[in-house]
Design an enzyme around this catalytic site. Structure first.
Site, PDB file in Angstrom:
ATOM      1  N   LYS A 170     -30.987 -27.295 -76.523  1.00 53.47           N
ATOM      2  CA  LYS A 170     -29.573 -27.162 -76.140  1.00 53.47           C
ATOM      3  C   LYS A 170     -28.846 -26.064 -76.916  1.00 53.47           C
ATOM      4  O   LYS A 170     -28.015 -25.355 -76.363  1.00 53.47           O
ATOM      5  CB  LYS A 170     -28.856 -28.506 -76.323  1.00 53.47           C
ATOM      6  N   SER A 195     -34.514 -37.739 -64.503  1.00 55.79           N
ATOM      7  CA  SER A 195     -33.499 -36.846 -63.923  1.00 55.79           C
ATOM      8  C   SER A 195     -33.921 -36.262 -62.577  1.00 55.79           C
ATOM      9  O   SER A 195     -33.079 -36.162 -61.668  1.00 55.79           O
ATOM     10  CB  SER A 195     -33.143 -35.725 -64.908  1.00 55.79           C
ATOM     11  N   ASN A 230     -25.998 -28.250 -71.945  1.00 53.94           N
ATOM     12  CA  ASN A 230     -26.968 -29.075 -71.211  1.00 53.94           C
ATOM     13  C   ASN A 230     -27.015 -28.687 -69.744  1.00 53.94           C
ATOM     14  O   ASN A 230     -27.777 -29.257 -68.980  1.00 53.94           O
ATOM     15  CB  ASN A 230     -26.666 -30.575 -71.373  1.00 53.94           C
TER      16      ASN A 230
HETATM   17  P1  NAP Z   1     -31.086 -34.115 -81.727  1.00 55.23           P
HETATM   18  O1  NAP Z   1     -30.098 -33.025 -81.557  1.00 55.23           O
HETATM   19  O2  NAP Z   1     -32.509 -33.785 -82.010  1.00 55.23           O
HETATM   20  O3  NAP Z   1     -30.524 -35.081 -82.888  1.00 55.23           O
HETATM   21  C1  NAP Z   1     -31.193 -36.264 -83.222  1.00 55.23           C
HETATM   22  C2  NAP Z   1     -30.481 -36.940 -84.384  1.00 55.23           C
HETATM   23  O4  NAP Z   1     -31.176 -38.172 -84.628  1.00 55.23           O
HETATM   24  C3  NAP Z   1     -30.510 -36.165 -85.687  1.00 55.23           C
HETATM   25  O5  NAP Z   1     -29.362 -36.482 -86.417  1.00 55.23           O
HETATM   26  C4  NAP Z   1     -31.759 -36.735 -86.374  1.00 55.23           C
HETATM   27  O6  NAP Z   1     -31.727 -36.680 -87.759  1.00 55.23           O
HETATM   28  C5  NAP Z   1     -31.674 -38.175 -85.961  1.00 55.23           C
HETATM   29  N1  NAP Z   1     -32.963 -38.850 -86.011  1.00 55.23           N
HETATM   30  C6  NAP Z   1     -34.108 -38.468 -85.392  1.00 55.23           C
HETATM   31  N2  NAP Z   1     -35.087 -39.377 -85.643  1.00 55.23           N
HETATM   32  C7  NAP Z   1     -34.540 -40.305 -86.452  1.00 55.23           C
HETATM   33  C8  NAP Z   1     -35.037 -41.475 -87.078  1.00 55.23           C
HETATM   34  N3  NAP Z   1     -36.300 -41.875 -86.899  1.00 55.23           N
HETATM   35  N4  NAP Z   1     -34.204 -42.185 -87.861  1.00 55.23           N
HETATM   36  C9  NAP Z   1     -32.931 -41.808 -88.033  1.00 55.23           C
HETATM   37  N5  NAP Z   1     -32.399 -40.707 -87.483  1.00 55.23           N
HETATM   38  C10 NAP Z   1     -33.199 -39.971 -86.701  1.00 55.23           C
HETATM   39  O7  NAP Z   1     -31.134 -35.052 -80.431  1.00 55.23           O
HETATM   40  P2  NAP Z   1     -29.905 -35.404 -79.457  1.00 55.23           P
HETATM   41  O8  NAP Z   1     -29.883 -34.461 -78.321  1.00 55.23           O
HETATM   42  O9  NAP Z   1     -28.691 -35.559 -80.281  1.00 55.23           O
HETATM   43  O10 NAP Z   1     -30.383 -36.818 -78.853  1.00 55.23           O
HETATM   44  C11 NAP Z   1     -30.287 -38.001 -79.629  1.00 55.23           C
HETATM   45  C12 NAP Z   1     -30.599 -39.207 -78.754  1.00 55.23           C
HETATM   46  O11 NAP Z   1     -29.639 -39.314 -77.715  1.00 55.23           O
HETATM   47  C13 NAP Z   1     -31.971 -39.125 -78.069  1.00 55.23           C
HETATM   48  O12 NAP Z   1     -32.543 -40.414 -78.036  1.00 55.23           O
HETATM   49  C14 NAP Z   1     -31.611 -38.652 -76.680  1.00 55.23           C
HETATM   50  O13 NAP Z   1     -32.569 -39.061 -75.710  1.00 55.23           O
HETATM   51  C15 NAP Z   1     -30.284 -39.378 -76.480  1.00 55.23           C
HETATM   52  N6  NAP Z   1     -29.445 -38.716 -75.476  1.00 55.23           N
HETATM   53  C16 NAP Z   1     -29.121 -39.448 -74.377  1.00 55.23           C
HETATM   54  C17 NAP Z   1     -28.317 -38.884 -73.424  1.00 55.23           C
HETATM   55  C18 NAP Z   1     -27.949 -39.684 -72.212  1.00 55.23           C
HETATM   56  O14 NAP Z   1     -27.451 -39.129 -71.241  1.00 55.23           O
HETATM   57  N7  NAP Z   1     -28.175 -40.989 -72.227  1.00 55.23           N
HETATM   58  C19 NAP Z   1     -27.822 -37.564 -73.558  1.00 55.23           C
HETATM   59  C20 NAP Z   1     -28.178 -36.866 -74.698  1.00 55.23           C
HETATM   60  C21 NAP Z   1     -28.998 -37.451 -75.660  1.00 55.23           C
HETATM   61  P3  NAP Z   1     -32.516 -35.545 -88.581  1.00 55.23           P
HETATM   62  O15 NAP Z   1     -31.662 -34.332 -88.489  1.00 55.23           O
HETATM   63  O16 NAP Z   1     -32.642 -36.107 -89.935  1.00 55.23           O
HETATM   64  O17 NAP Z   1     -33.851 -35.361 -87.877  1.00 55.23           O
END
Ligand code: NAP
Length: 292
Positions: free
Chosen positions: A66, A17, A87
């Site tokens: 967040k 970023s 965000n």
């Molecule tokens: P978050 O709020 O921490 O949520 C993560 C989710 O993934 C939760 O449901 C968690 O389940 C699950 N999870 C974590 N590890 C796992 C595993 N090994 N197997 C299965 N489920 C798993 O994170 P987030 O902000 O939603 O981000 C999620 C992903 O999206 C990340 O990779 C992040 O980098 C990506 N992202 C990308 C962008 C973009 O602009 N490209 C923007 C935002 C996020 P539990 O509750 O069971 O832990």
């Protein structure tokens, strides 16, 4: 005035970023800087207090802050109020305003890649965290007919779907997507036997977890041949789920486009200027070791 912007999060040293946002500032002729500020919960509260006192003019917020950042804001606007997560932080008249550009960033990237679903789509979103919730919000706006939210802990999926229930969308138990006429958002566990069937009937599958293909309950070959497969991860490249989907002739995209779009929406919120898309895109791709 020199614009001082931060990225607030934990474990963010490798984030692309700053490259993207600093290139955007330079291309727009804005004097300023966008720097990493790795922080814990206490450090987040300090950073928000510093924003309020005028030490900086804005910030992005990423994992794991967040939701906590939303609670520290003086006011939430737009999607941040719907999602209870921010965000983007902006400062106006000494007040810290929380915004969330994830849902619109997802939509922008999907539209750019010509992957935005037609009304009536059936989608499965893997994950139930902040990004998954933003994707469900975006898909609700796309008038997706049926959205399954699948998580390894079904109670997290339930909490995600309840947010949409209280926001006016219906939720109900598992049923075949094709037979449902109402807009429904349904919680599922990764171990739910119905998940395989729902994945097979989905027109769109989105991985919104940090997990790679080996840890996901997805058999790419069992998806609909016309299914679109999107993964919000953008590292390691190529993103394995998307690579498997495209190798089998399906369309898909990783999360780099969403990163660009949500970042440029933040840029517009801070500067009030049009986003310098091409400079930002080139810098972002360079930061992950690719040319555009
Ligand atoms: P978050 O709020 O921490 O949520 C993560 C989710 O993934 C939760 O449901 C968690 O389940 C699950 N999870 C974590 N590890 C796992 C595993 N090994 N197997 C299965 N489920 C798993 O994170 P987030 O902000 O939603 O981000 C999620 C992903 O999206 C990340 O990779 C992040 O980098 C990506 N992202 C990308 C962008 C973009 O602009 N490209 C923007 C935002 C996020 P539990 O509750 O069971 O832990």
């Amino acid at each position: 005035m020199t614009l001082r912007l931060w990225l607030l999060g934990a474990g963010i040293a490798q984030s692309p970023s700053p490259s993207m946002q600093n290139a955007a500032l330079a291309a727009a002729g804005v004097e300023g800087s966008y720097t990493l500020r790795d922080c814990d919960a206490a450090g987040l509260a300090e950073a928000v207090a510093e924003l309020r006192s005028g030490s900086a003019q804005g910030a992005n917020v990423t994992i794991p802050h967040k939701r906590a950042a939303a609670a520290l804001c003086d006011r939430l606007e737009g999607d941040a109020a719907l999602l209870g997560a921010v965000n983007t932080l902006a400062v106006e008249g000494g007040a810290v305003i929380g915004a969330n550009t994830d849902a619109l960033g997802f939509e922008g990237a999907m539209r750019e890649h010509r992957l935005w679903p037609a009304p009536g789509a059936a989608a499965v979103v893997l994950g139930a965290g902040g990004a998954a919730t933003a994707v469900v919000l975006a898909l609700s706006r796309a008038q997706a007919e049926w959205i399954g939210v699948a998580a390894r802990r079904v109670e997290r999926a339930q909490a995600c779907t309840e947010r949409f229930q209280s926001a006016g969308a219906a939720t109900r138990g598992a049923g075949p997507p094709a037979n449902q006429s109402a807009h429904v958002v349904v919680p599922l566990g990764f171990d739910d036997p119905a998940l395989r069937r729902h994945l097979g009937g989905a027109t769109l599958v989105v991985n919104a977890t940090p997990a790679g293909l080996a840890a996901l309950p997805v058999d790419v070959d069992a998806l609909d041949p016309e299914a679109v497969v999107v993964d919000l991860r953008y590292r390691p490249r190529p993103v394995d789920l998307v690579a498997a989907a495209t190798a089998s002739g399906r369309r898909g995209a990783d999360g780099l486009g969403m990163l660009l779009h949500q970042g440029m929406l933040s840029f517009q919120r801070w500067t009030g200027l049009p986003a310098p898309w091409e400079a930002a895109r080139a810098a972002l791709h360079a930061a992950v070791g690719e040319s555009v």
